[in-house]
Structure formats: structure tokens, C-alpha cells
Design an enzyme around this catalytic site. Structure first.
Site, PDB file in Angstrom:
ATOM      1  N   ASN A   1       0.872   6.585   1.472  1.00 23.77           N
ATOM      2  CA  ASN A   1      -0.414   6.450   2.156  1.00 23.77           C
ATOM      3  C   ASN A   1      -0.756   7.805   2.753  1.00 23.77           C
ATOM      4  OD1 ASN A   1      -0.682   3.669   1.643  1.00 23.77           O
ATOM      5  ND2 ASN A   1       0.776   3.259   3.284  1.00 23.77           N
TER       6      ASN A   1
ATOM      7  N   PHE B   1      12.369  -6.787 -11.336  1.00 25.77           N
ATOM      8  CA  PHE B   1      11.685  -7.663 -10.385  1.00 25.77           C
ATOM      9  C   PHE B   1      12.499  -7.709  -9.096  1.00 25.77           C
ATOM     10  CE2 PHE B   1       9.012 -10.712  -8.661  1.00 25.77           C
ATOM     11  CZ  PHE B   1       9.705 -11.841  -8.233  1.00 25.77           C
ATOM     12  N   ILE B   2      11.890  -7.291  -8.021  1.00 24.68           N
ATOM     13  CA  ILE B   2      12.572  -7.311  -6.731  1.00 24.68           C
ATOM     14  C   ILE B   2      12.225  -8.632  -6.055  1.00 24.68           C
ATOM     15  CG2 ILE B   2      12.943  -6.070  -4.581  1.00 24.68           C
ATOM     16  CD1 ILE B   2      12.838  -3.650  -6.093  1.00 24.68           C
TER      17      ILE B   2
ATOM     18  N   LYS C   1      -0.271  -6.666   6.405  1.00 24.29           N
ATOM     19  CA  LYS C   1       0.767  -6.560   7.434  1.00 24.29           C
ATOM     20  C   LYS C   1       0.290  -7.241   8.713  1.00 24.29           C
ATOM     21  CE  LYS C   1       2.215  -2.111   5.560  1.00 24.29           C
ATOM     22  NZ  LYS C   1       2.064  -0.653   5.702  1.00 24.29           N
TER      23      LYS C   1
ATOM     24  N   HIS D   1       9.701  -4.685   3.286  1.00 22.01           N
ATOM     25  CA  HIS D   1       8.818  -3.534   3.160  1.00 22.01           C
ATOM     26  C   HIS D   1       9.195  -2.562   4.274  1.00 22.01           C
ATOM     27  CE1 HIS D   1       4.699  -1.674   2.520  1.00 22.01           C
ATOM     28  NE2 HIS D   1       5.174  -1.071   3.570  1.00 22.01           N
TER      29      HIS D   1
ATOM     30  N   ARG E   1      -2.685   9.126   4.824  1.00 25.63           N
ATOM     31  CA  ARG E   1      -3.549   8.999   5.995  1.00 25.63           C
ATOM     32  C   ARG E   1      -2.728   8.558   7.192  1.00 25.63           C
ATOM     33  NH1 ARG E   1      -3.710   3.938   3.400  1.00 25.63           N
ATOM     34  NH2 ARG E   1      -3.017   2.345   4.838  1.00 25.63           N
TER      35      ARG E   1
ATOM     36  N   GLY F   1      -4.473  -7.030 -12.121  1.00 23.86           N
ATOM     37  CA  GLY F   1      -5.123  -8.298 -11.809  1.00 23.86           C
ATOM     38  C   GLY F   1      -4.373  -9.483 -12.360  1.00 23.86           C
ATOM     39  N   GLY F   2      -3.066  -9.316 -12.595  1.00 28.42           N
ATOM     40  CA  GLY F   2      -2.270 -10.455 -13.047  1.00 28.42           C
ATOM     41  C   GLY F   2      -2.289 -10.677 -14.547  1.00 28.42           C
TER      42      GLY F   2
ATOM     43  N   LYS G   1      -1.291   5.702  -8.100  1.00 26.79           N
ATOM     44  CA  LYS G   1       0.046   5.095  -8.088  1.00 26.79           C
ATOM     45  C   LYS G   1       1.001   5.622  -9.143  1.00 26.79           C
ATOM     46  CE  LYS G   1      -0.527   0.756  -5.672  1.00 26.79           C
ATOM     47  NZ  LYS G   1      -0.178  -0.648  -5.586  1.00 26.79           N
TER      48      LYS G   1
END
Lengths: 458, 125
Positions: free
Chosen positions: A288, A200-201, A235, A206, A290, A162-163, A116
Site C-alpha cells: 500500500n 491456497f492459504i 479491516k 493478515h 500510502r 472476479g471469481g 499487483k
């Protein structure tokens, strides 16, 4: 062109790839776990090899078993589908080392873009808008940095997720406290208290751009897919074109996606994902590397077979169409992911035997599935049963057609999310097209409220 | 909880491949095990046979290159005794007798492609 191809996957996507092989005159090899002995992809393939017991780790993810199957059957290429080993650079490398062709990008491209922060850095270099934020970890002047990014912001730990070390800040007066809290939390969790700040969105959509690039220097972008109807980041419904995008934004997003593809030397098909803000700004989030679950949406909008394209690119052939052709919008398409889950019980998975099955059909209806009457859905894998994709001249007709198709979809056995999809299509917010990723929460609240109302009245 | 309360659940479980199911709500519940079949034991009138199945995909040989075949039908074999090898991705994986006994049936031939779960031998206890 390859004479024989092994599909390193199962379920509906394995069926999809086998169909492309059949149309292209390529012999197909299926691999399967003991739990998938009766699966449709095994029946349809020209050859099938059992590679392990039911658990994925011992079968579909067990690289030596998949490679051995490719070797003994004489397969020339391996298609990884999606999930499983599709974005595993080591697997792609081992396939290549064996002298076989991996149907996908190079191992280097998977490594570069699959990471990422590396992808984000590459996007920045390619002048692709990314979620605005601090260039690196914050220093002593973090209040100034936060204000420069623009409130509201997310404070994020640089060394983990993980927050932990994650804090939302809306007011300037809270910046100092929240940054210090985040730093302390990060220090405790990751032994590294560095944090960075990102915008922050709030209510994102998406929107993603399908791309394809061959080894002859051609890279194209297709019309966008809007995948905003999600539940817990999964999704559920995808459509193209997006009701929230006009031709100008489309062009900008497509150009940005192609710039990133060229900057990374990526070949094969792939998808560049963006978040769309309420003011129409788009921000890159990830690539992605793939073929995706929702690829049929783009196939029906453009009339281009993406799996065949992917195989052709891997065989060293050119795309066979140009950017203009790839961008043509011939229809509005809507995909519904039908899962073996109980929407009235927190979407708990429901494996089991399919006692009877009637699939929808008729004009503008496509169903990608591995189901058949009498098939037992195993408990070991994901709960995707079928993808119902409809296409029609415009969005309103597509919604109508999807409602018609869902009303024909009759499955007796495991509980499915068909009723949930009907509720989405009937909802005025969905029909207007103006919603964000929180829409399914609204839908659930409305549903719970109306259930209570009915109980109270009874 | 009475048997009839969960008979619907049990019927549903039987249509799946679930081996163990356990349910609890507010301290009450049940657990159920379907016994989980494995392919190892094959009932055969008058004999107890144990199947030796491949656990790797590859090419079967009766022994490593240059070495003689050991297992024939009728051969007495000790536990751990070599029955054959599977050549897979450049390695030779040994197939050994899981129990002492007599080779009752040889199901494969030299050079055969084998898959996971494929019966190679039946050993009579």
C-alpha cells in the site's frame, strides 16, 4: 519545510493531517464538497475551498478541482490521505508537474508497486517470499506443476478476476478436471484460457509491516500490525504487535519489507502486506503506497508520529530516527474502526444526525474522529465514524482498556458497530489471540445462535 | 401501509441528506422524496432571481484578457450571454446567463478567487 499544505481528503484523516500541520507550523488548506460544508476538517483548517457537489467523482476525485484549489490558495504541497486519489499515479504526477510536492512516493513508485503482479515480480527479485505458485501459466504438464506447488491449490485465470476461472483443488484426482473447467471458464470470460496455480492459504492471518524511507537512503521497518479481524475483506480491528508473531518471524518480515522497499526505490511511508500461514510462513501479497487508516496503532506502539514523518520525508529531510528506534515496542495497541453501520442488519450503512456524543478518554485512550454533537453524517462517503485506539503495557491490559473505553463511548443518532466490537473483545477466541480471517464468521454464527436461544427461551 | 407506520422513518430521513428513499419487502413498501433543494432559485419579495454560481475553482474575471467587461448591475442580458470567465489551471471557463433577464447583482470582482457553488451574479427574470 512547507509553508502551506492542501489536504485532498475529508473526514477523520483530513483532521489528522491538519493536526500534524498545526503542530509543525504549516498552514492547512481543506477542500470540501457541498455535503461536507459543516464538516470538522473544514472548521479546523486555516483555509477551506469548496470544490464540487456531493458525489466524490465530482469533488474529492475531481482532479482539476483539487489542483485548482491548490493553485488559488498557493499551497506548496498536497497530502492525499488514504483512499480517493492517494494511490492515483496520474494525480501524483499532475501535482508534481504543477511544481507542488505530493506527500507520498513518486508517481513511478505508485505505478510500479500499485500493480499487483508487477509488485509480486519485484518481491520475487528481492527474495521476498510470495504465495508459492507456478512461475507463469500452466502448460500440458499441469498435474505435475500443481503437485510441485503443493495441494491445496487455487487455479486462477491469468487475464482476469472476479471469481471467473477460479477453482479450488484439494485432491490430486481433481486437478485435471478443475484445471480444464477453469481454462474453459477463463476462455469464455476473458477470451484467454491461460491459468496459473497458486498455493491456497486456508486460514490466513493478515499481518502487515509499516515502513518508512527517506530520500537519503534510509529505509526502516516498524513492528507489525495484525489486521486479521475483517469482514468481507474490510479491516475492523488492528493490533500491534501480532499475537501470532515471535521476534524471529518479526525480524524476517521486517527485513523482507525493507528489501522490497530498497529494490523499488520507494520513499515516504507505506505498508507491505503479508498473509501468515498456520505453520508460521509468511507470503507477500501487496504494497500500500500510502498512509493507512490504521497508522495510529504503530504511532502508539512506537511513539513516532507517522504523518509528521511523511511530511518531513516529502520536504527532503531525513527520517530523524534509525531502524533500531523504529522497531522499538513500547506498548500493545488495539484499534477499533467504529462505523455508521447496523451490525444487526448485515452492517447496512446508517447516515444521519448525531444527536449527542460522549467520547471515551483517560489513560491510554486515543480517538481519531471528525464527529461532533449535531453533525450530520452524509450518505455519500464511507461509513467510518471514528477510530478508537487504546494502548497498554500488554495485550490483556489493552483488551481490558478497550472494553472500558467502548463502555464510555456514547453516540445517539446513527446506529454504530460499537456493540459488535464489544462482542469481539469478550469472545474467548479473540482473547486467546489464536484466530484467522474467518473469525468474524464464527462470531456472527455464535451471535445468531445465542439470539435464537434467547428467543426460544422467551 | 399507514402514514403513522413510517413516521419514525420519515423523521430519521429528514436528519440525513438523503433525497430519495425507497423500501420494499415481500412486495410491500413505500418511497419517499424529500424534494431535494438546489441553490439555484432564491425567493425575493417582488422579484424572481436566479443565482449564477461558480462550478469551477479559479480566478474570476469579467472577460478574457484584452476584452471589455460586459456584465454590470442593470445590464440586459440574453440567455447564453457572457457574464464572465473563470480562469482555472490555464483554461478560461465561460460563465453564461442561464436565462434572459437583467443583471440584478454582481457578487464578485475582477481577480477574486472563487470556489464551487459561490454565487457570482443574480439575474432577474
Amino acid at each position: 519545510m512547507f509553508k502551506k499544505l492542501l489536504i485532498a481528503n475529508r473526514g477523520e484523516i483530513a483532521v489528522r493531517v491538519i493536526r500534524a500541520c498545526r503542530e509543525m507550523g504549516i498552514a492547512s488548506v481543506a477542500v470540501y464538497s457541498e455535503a461536507d460544508r459543516e464538516s470538522l476538517h473544514v472548521r479546523l483548517a486555516d483555509e477551506a475551498v469548496c470544490i464540487g457537489p456531493a458525489p466524490s467523482a465530482s469533488s474529492y476525485l475531481h482532479v482539476p478541482a483539487v489542483l485548482a484549489a491548490a493553485k488559488v490558495t498557493g499551497a506548496e504541497a498536497v497530502h492525499p490521505g488514504y483512499g480517493f486519489l492517494a494511490e492515483n499515479a496520474d494525480f501524483a504526477q499532475r501535482v508534481t508537474d504543477m511544481g507542488l510536492t505530493f506527500i507520498g512516493p513518486s508517481p513511478e513508485a505508485i505505478r510500479k508497486l500499485g500493480h499487483k503482479s508487477a509488485a509480486k515480480a519485484l518481491a520475487k527479485e528481492a527474495e521476498v517470499p510470495v504465495v508459492p505458485g507456478t512461475a507463469g501459466v500452466v502448460g500440458k504438464d499441469f498435474l505435475k506443476e500443481a503437485l510441485a506447488v503443493g495441494l491445496p491449490v487455487m487455479v486462477k485465470a491469468a487475464s482476469g478476476g472476479g471469481g471467473k476461472g477460479l477453482r479450488l483443488v484439494r485432491d490430486a484426482k481433481d486437478v485435471e478436471t478443475q484445471v480444464r473447467l477453469a481454462q474453459n471458464e477463463a476462455q469464455a470470460a476473458f477470451k484467454d484460457g491461460s491459468v496459473y496455480i497458486e498455493k491456497f492459504i486456508e486460514r490466513p492471518r493478515h499481518v502487515e509491516i509499516q515502513i518508512a524511507a527517506d530520500s537519503h537512503g534510509r529505509a526502516v521497518a516498524f513492528p507489525e500490525r495484525d489486521c486479521t479481524v475483517q469482514r468481507r475483506h474490510q479491516k475492523l480491528i488492528e493490533e500491534s504487535p501480532s499475537p501470532a508473531i515471535g521476534p524471529e518471524t518479526r525480524a524476517k518480515m521486517q527485513e523482507a519489507a525493507v528489501r522490497l522497499v530498497r529494490a523499488s526505490g520507494y520513499t515516504s511511508v507505506g505498508t507491505v502486506e503479508f498473509l501468515l500461514d498456520t505453520d508460521g510462513q509468511f507470503y507477500f501479497i501487496e504494497v500500500n503506497t500510502r498512509l493507512q487508516v490504521e497508522h495510529p496503532v504503530t504511532e502508539l506502539v512506537t511513539g513516532i508520529d507517522l504523518v509528521a514523518t511523511q511530511i518531513r520525508i516529502a520536504a527532503g529531510m531525513g527520517l530523524g530516527f534509525d531502524a533500531g528506534r523504529a522497531s522499538e515496542i513500547h506498548a500493545h495497541a488495539l484499534e477499533h474502526r467504529i462505523n455508521a453501520e447496523d451490525p444487526d442488519n448485515d452492517f447496512a450503512p446508517c447516515p444521519g444526525k448525531i444527536e449527542s456524543l460522549t467520547l471515551p478518554g483517560g489513560p491510554g485512550v486515543r480517538v481519531d474522529t471528525h464527529l461532533y454533537a449535531g453533525y450530520s453524517v452524509p450518505s455519500y462517503y464511507d461509513s467510518l465514524l471514528a477510530k478508537l485506539i487504546v494502548y497498554a503495557p500488554d495485550r490483556a491490559s489493552a483488551i481490558s482498556r478497550a472494553q472500558r473505553a467502548l463502555s464510555e463511548f456514547d453516540l445517539k443518532g446513527p446506529k454504530t458497530t460499537i456493540e459488535f466490537h464489544k462482542r469481539v473483545l469478550a469472545h474467548p477466541v479473540f482473547q486467546k489471540g489464536n484466530f484467522d480471517t474467518h473469525f468474524t464468521e464464527t462470531l456472527q454464527e455464535d451471535h445468531d445462535r445465542s439470539k435464537k436461544g434467547r428467543l426460544a427461551a422467551a | 401501509m399507514k402514514g403513522e407506520d413510517i413516521s419514525d422513518v420519515v423523521q430519521w430521513i429528514k436528519t440525513t441528506d438523503l433525497v430519495e428513499v425507497s423500501y420494499k419487502k415481500s412486495g410491500k413498501g413505500f418511497s419517499f422524496s424529500s424534494g431535494g433543494a438546489t441553490t439555484a432559485q432564491v425567493p425575493y419579495p417582488g422579484r424572481r432571481l436566479k443565482a449564477v454560481c461558480a462550478e469551477t475553482v479559479g480566478i474570476f474575471q469579467f472577460n478574457e484578457p484584452g476584452k471589455a467587461r460586459v456584465a454590470e448591475e442593470g445590464t440586459e442580458i440574453a440567455a447564453g450571454g457572457l457574464l464572465g470567465v473563470i480562469e482555472s489551471l490555464g483554461s478560461s471557463i465561460k460563465i453564461s446567463a442561464p436565462i434572459p433577464g437583467r443583471v440584478h447583482k454582481v457578487c464578485v470582482d475582477s481577480g477574486d478567487t472563487v470556489q464551487y457553488g459561490q454565487p457570482l451574479f443574480f439575474i432577474e427574470e
